[in-house]
Write an enzyme that holds these catalytic residues in place. Structure first.
Site, PDB file in Angstrom:
ATOM      1  N   TYR A   1       0.701  -1.312  -0.085  1.00 29.80           N
ATOM      2  CA  TYR A   1       0.142  -0.141   0.005  1.00 29.80           C
ATOM      3  C   TYR A   1       0.893   1.161   0.045  1.00 29.80           C
ATOM      4  O   TYR A   1       0.433   2.435   0.443  1.00 29.80           O
ATOM      5  CB  TYR A   1      -0.818   0.058   1.197  1.00 29.80           C
ATOM      6  CG  TYR A   1      -2.445  -0.812   1.056  1.00 29.80           C
ATOM      7  CD1 TYR A   1      -3.057  -0.537  -0.352  1.00 29.80           C
ATOM      8  CD2 TYR A   1      -2.567  -1.930   1.863  1.00 29.80           C
ATOM      9  CE1 TYR A   1      -4.108  -1.480  -0.335  1.00 29.80           C
ATOM     10  CE2 TYR A   1      -3.628  -2.638   1.741  1.00 29.80           C
ATOM     11  CZ  TYR A   1      -4.430  -2.468   0.740  1.00 29.80           C
ATOM     12  OH  TYR A   1      -5.704  -3.032   0.584  1.00 29.80           O
TER      13      TYR A   1
ATOM     14  N   PHE B   1      -7.093   7.436   5.559  1.00 24.09           N
ATOM     15  CA  PHE B   1      -7.335   6.208   5.730  1.00 24.09           C
ATOM     16  C   PHE B   1      -6.118   5.155   5.597  1.00 24.09           C
ATOM     17  O   PHE B   1      -6.472   3.873   6.288  1.00 24.09           O
ATOM     18  CB  PHE B   1      -8.308   5.759   4.840  1.00 24.09           C
ATOM     19  CG  PHE B   1      -7.715   5.503   3.243  1.00 24.09           C
ATOM     20  CD1 PHE B   1      -7.151   4.469   2.953  1.00 24.09           C
ATOM     21  CD2 PHE B   1      -7.841   6.708   2.278  1.00 24.09           C
ATOM     22  CE1 PHE B   1      -6.590   4.582   1.476  1.00 24.09           C
ATOM     23  CE2 PHE B   1      -7.267   6.830   1.119  1.00 24.09           C
ATOM     24  CZ  PHE B   1      -6.644   5.513   0.777  1.00 24.09           C
TER      25      PHE B   1
ATOM     26  N   ARG C   1     -11.204  -6.425 -11.697  1.00 20.51           N
ATOM     27  CA  ARG C   1     -11.510  -5.144 -10.954  1.00 20.51           C
ATOM     28  C   ARG C   1     -13.044  -4.811 -11.406  1.00 20.51           C
ATOM     29  O   ARG C   1     -13.769  -4.427 -10.469  1.00 20.51           O
ATOM     30  CB  ARG C   1     -10.887  -4.019 -11.691  1.00 20.51           C
ATOM     31  CG  ARG C   1      -9.593  -3.922 -11.457  1.00 20.51           C
ATOM     32  CD  ARG C   1      -8.984  -3.060 -10.113  1.00 20.51           C
ATOM     33  NE  ARG C   1      -9.319  -1.755 -10.149  1.00 20.51           N
ATOM     34  CZ  ARG C   1      -8.910  -1.086  -8.962  1.00 20.51           C
ATOM     35  NH1 ARG C   1      -8.286  -1.756  -7.850  1.00 20.51           N
ATOM     36  NH2 ARG C   1      -9.366   0.075  -8.870  1.00 20.51           N
TER      37      ARG C   1
ATOM     38  N   THR D   1     -14.995   0.606  -5.087  1.00 25.45           N
ATOM     39  CA  THR D   1     -14.375   0.871  -4.046  1.00 25.45           C
ATOM     40  C   THR D   1     -15.283   0.777  -2.768  1.00 25.45           C
ATOM     41  O   THR D   1     -15.171  -0.050  -1.708  1.00 25.45           O
ATOM     42  CB  THR D   1     -13.315   1.826  -3.734  1.00 25.45           C
ATOM     43  OG1 THR D   1     -12.153   1.776  -4.857  1.00 25.45           O
ATOM     44  CG2 THR D   1     -12.338   1.596  -2.462  1.00 25.45           C
TER      45      THR D   1
ATOM     46  N   ARG E   1     -18.223  -6.629  -4.467  1.00 27.53           N
ATOM     47  CA  ARG E   1     -18.492  -5.526  -3.066  1.00 27.53           C
ATOM     48  C   ARG E   1     -19.963  -5.190  -3.171  1.00 27.53           C
ATOM     49  O   ARG E   1     -20.371  -5.065  -2.006  1.00 27.53           O
ATOM     50  CB  ARG E   1     -17.589  -4.722  -3.578  1.00 27.53           C
ATOM     51  CG  ARG E   1     -15.933  -4.646  -3.265  1.00 27.53           C
ATOM     52  CD  ARG E   1     -15.119  -3.868  -4.184  1.00 27.53           C
ATOM     53  NE  ARG E   1     -13.824  -3.946  -3.515  1.00 27.53           N
ATOM     54  CZ  ARG E   1     -12.902  -3.207  -3.850  1.00 27.53           C
ATOM     55  NH1 ARG E   1     -13.012  -2.194  -5.216  1.00 27.53           N
ATOM     56  NH2 ARG E   1     -11.668  -3.219  -3.613  1.00 27.53           N
TER      57      ARG E   1
ATOM     58  N   ASN F   1     -14.166  -3.790   2.119  1.00 26.30           N
ATOM     59  CA  ASN F   1     -14.710  -4.341   0.760  1.00 26.30           C
ATOM     60  C   ASN F   1     -14.152  -5.631   0.414  1.00 26.30           C
ATOM     61  O   ASN F   1     -14.404  -5.834  -1.014  1.00 26.30           O
ATOM     62  CB  ASN F   1     -14.564  -3.062  -0.136  1.00 26.30           C
ATOM     63  CG  ASN F   1     -13.141  -2.656  -0.421  1.00 26.30           C
ATOM     64  OD1 ASN F   1     -11.888  -3.419   0.127  1.00 26.30           O
ATOM     65  ND2 ASN F   1     -12.724  -1.733  -0.916  1.00 26.30           N
TER      66      ASN F   1
ATOM     67  N   HIS G   1      -9.174  -7.213  -2.804  1.00 31.01           N
ATOM     68  CA  HIS G   1      -8.153  -6.221  -3.435  1.00 31.01           C
ATOM     69  C   HIS G   1      -7.948  -6.802  -5.052  1.00 31.01           C
ATOM     70  O   HIS G   1      -7.928  -8.227  -4.878  1.00 31.01           O
ATOM     71  CB  HIS G   1      -6.965  -5.955  -2.697  1.00 31.01           C
ATOM     72  CG  HIS G   1      -5.651  -5.559  -3.665  1.00 31.01           C
ATOM     73  ND1 HIS G   1      -5.723  -3.974  -3.583  1.00 31.01           N
ATOM     74  CD2 HIS G   1      -4.809  -5.980  -4.423  1.00 31.01           C
ATOM     75  CE1 HIS G   1      -4.619  -3.686  -4.444  1.00 31.01           C
ATOM     76  NE2 HIS G   1      -3.978  -5.008  -5.033  1.00 31.01           N
TER      77      HIS G   1
HETATM   78  N1  UDP Z   1      -9.754   3.029   1.330  1.00 33.18           N
HETATM   79  C1  UDP Z   1     -10.714   3.393   2.537  1.00 33.18           C
HETATM   80  N2  UDP Z   1     -11.024   4.874   2.438  1.00 33.18           N
HETATM   81  C2  UDP Z   1     -10.773   5.473   1.362  1.00 33.18           C
HETATM   82  C3  UDP Z   1     -10.121   4.878   0.220  1.00 33.18           C
HETATM   83  C4  UDP Z   1      -9.809   3.750   0.414  1.00 33.18           C
HETATM   84  O1  UDP Z   1     -10.813   2.849   3.497  1.00 33.18           O
HETATM   85  O2  UDP Z   1     -11.239   6.830   1.292  1.00 33.18           O
HETATM   86  C5  UDP Z   1      -9.321   1.422   1.525  1.00 33.18           C
HETATM   87  C6  UDP Z   1     -10.398   0.356   0.892  1.00 33.18           C
HETATM   88  O3  UDP Z   1     -10.198  -0.732   1.557  1.00 33.18           O
HETATM   89  C7  UDP Z   1      -9.682   0.252  -0.373  1.00 33.18           C
HETATM   90  C8  UDP Z   1      -8.216   0.543  -0.026  1.00 33.18           C
HETATM   91  O4  UDP Z   1      -8.111   1.402   0.939  1.00 33.18           O
HETATM   92  O5  UDP Z   1     -10.017  -0.890  -1.200  1.00 33.18           O
HETATM   93  C9  UDP Z   1      -7.323   0.956  -1.370  1.00 33.18           C
HETATM   94  O6  UDP Z   1      -7.762   1.822  -1.760  1.00 33.18           O
HETATM   95  P1  UDP Z   1      -8.012   2.062  -3.325  1.00 33.18           P
HETATM   96  O7  UDP Z   1      -8.331   3.700  -3.728  1.00 33.18           O
HETATM   97  O8  UDP Z   1      -6.666   1.700  -3.969  1.00 33.18           O
HETATM   98  O9  UDP Z   1      -9.207   1.393  -3.874  1.00 33.18           O
HETATM   99  P2  UDP Z   1      -9.235  -0.265  -4.644  1.00 33.18           P
HETATM  100  O10 UDP Z   1      -8.322  -0.203  -5.571  1.00 33.18           O
HETATM  101  O11 UDP Z   1      -9.130  -1.321  -3.615  1.00 33.18           O
HETATM  102  O12 UDP Z   1     -10.666  -0.201  -5.195  1.00 33.18           O
HETATM  103 MG    MG Z   2      -6.064   0.122  -5.387  1.00 29.30          MG
END
Ligand code: UDP
Ligand code: MG
Length: 134
Positions: A48, A56, A84, A90, A101, A115, A118
């Site tokens: 990450y 977050f 995806r 998300t 999701r 959610n 990943h």
């Molecule tokens: N996340 C969160 N708050 C936010 C954005 C993301 O808690 O405002 C968490 C959520 O679990 C997400 C992960 O951080 O899946 C990674 O964020 P990303 O924007 O990469 O989303 P993803 O690629 O998983 O859809």
């Molecule tokens: Mg992501």
């Protein structure tokens, strides 16, 4: 083509591993490798890295450290994009019905978006993330 799929701690705790894998297989993707992992903070920090410093970030790390996750090397044509699409948006509240999701996740009352899954967001990211986890 390959992508990294993680079934996050909420998915493992809620016994949704089979359901999530079934959706991947029904779509036609193949499991090239898979393991149950209790990731270290160091591994998650690498995974990450792009989110470091965001509000977050710390709740996300705590959530991801809260129990085992299933790491899957998923294979198939255009699987990065395809997974995806299977996962959905998300935010579980707005993720479309029919997606993992949208159908299965609920994160009401939590500090972090829980959610279930990943999925790598590009071919380049997939390569980087697969090297971290496998
Ligand atoms: N996340 C969160 N708050 C936010 C954005 C993301 O808690 O405002 C968490 C959520 O679990 C997400 C992960 O951080 O899946 C990674 O964020 P990303 O924007 O990469 O989303 P993803 O690629 O998983 O859809
Ligand atoms: Mg992501």
């Amino acid at each position: 083509m390959q992508t990294l799929v993680l079934i996050k701690p909420d998915g493992v705790k809620r016994n949704l591993v089979g359901e999530i894998i079934a959706r991947c297989e029904q779509k036609g993707y193949t499991i090239a490798d898979m393991k149950l992992v209790e990731p270290s903070r160091e591994l998650l920090a690498k995974h990450y890295a792009e989110h470091e410093g965001k509000p977050f970030y710390e709740p996300l790390m705590e959530f991801m450290l809260s129990g085992p996750v299933v790491a899957i090397k998923l294979e198939g044509e255009r699987v990065v994009e395809g997974f995806r699409s299977l996962a959905g948006a998300t935010d579980p509240t707005v993720a479309a019905p029919g997606t993992i999701r949208g159908d299965l996740s609920r994160d009401w009352g939590t500090k972090v978006i829980q959610n279930l899954v990943h999925g790598s967001d590009s071919e380049e990211t997939a390569k980087r993330e697969l090297e971290i986890w496998f």
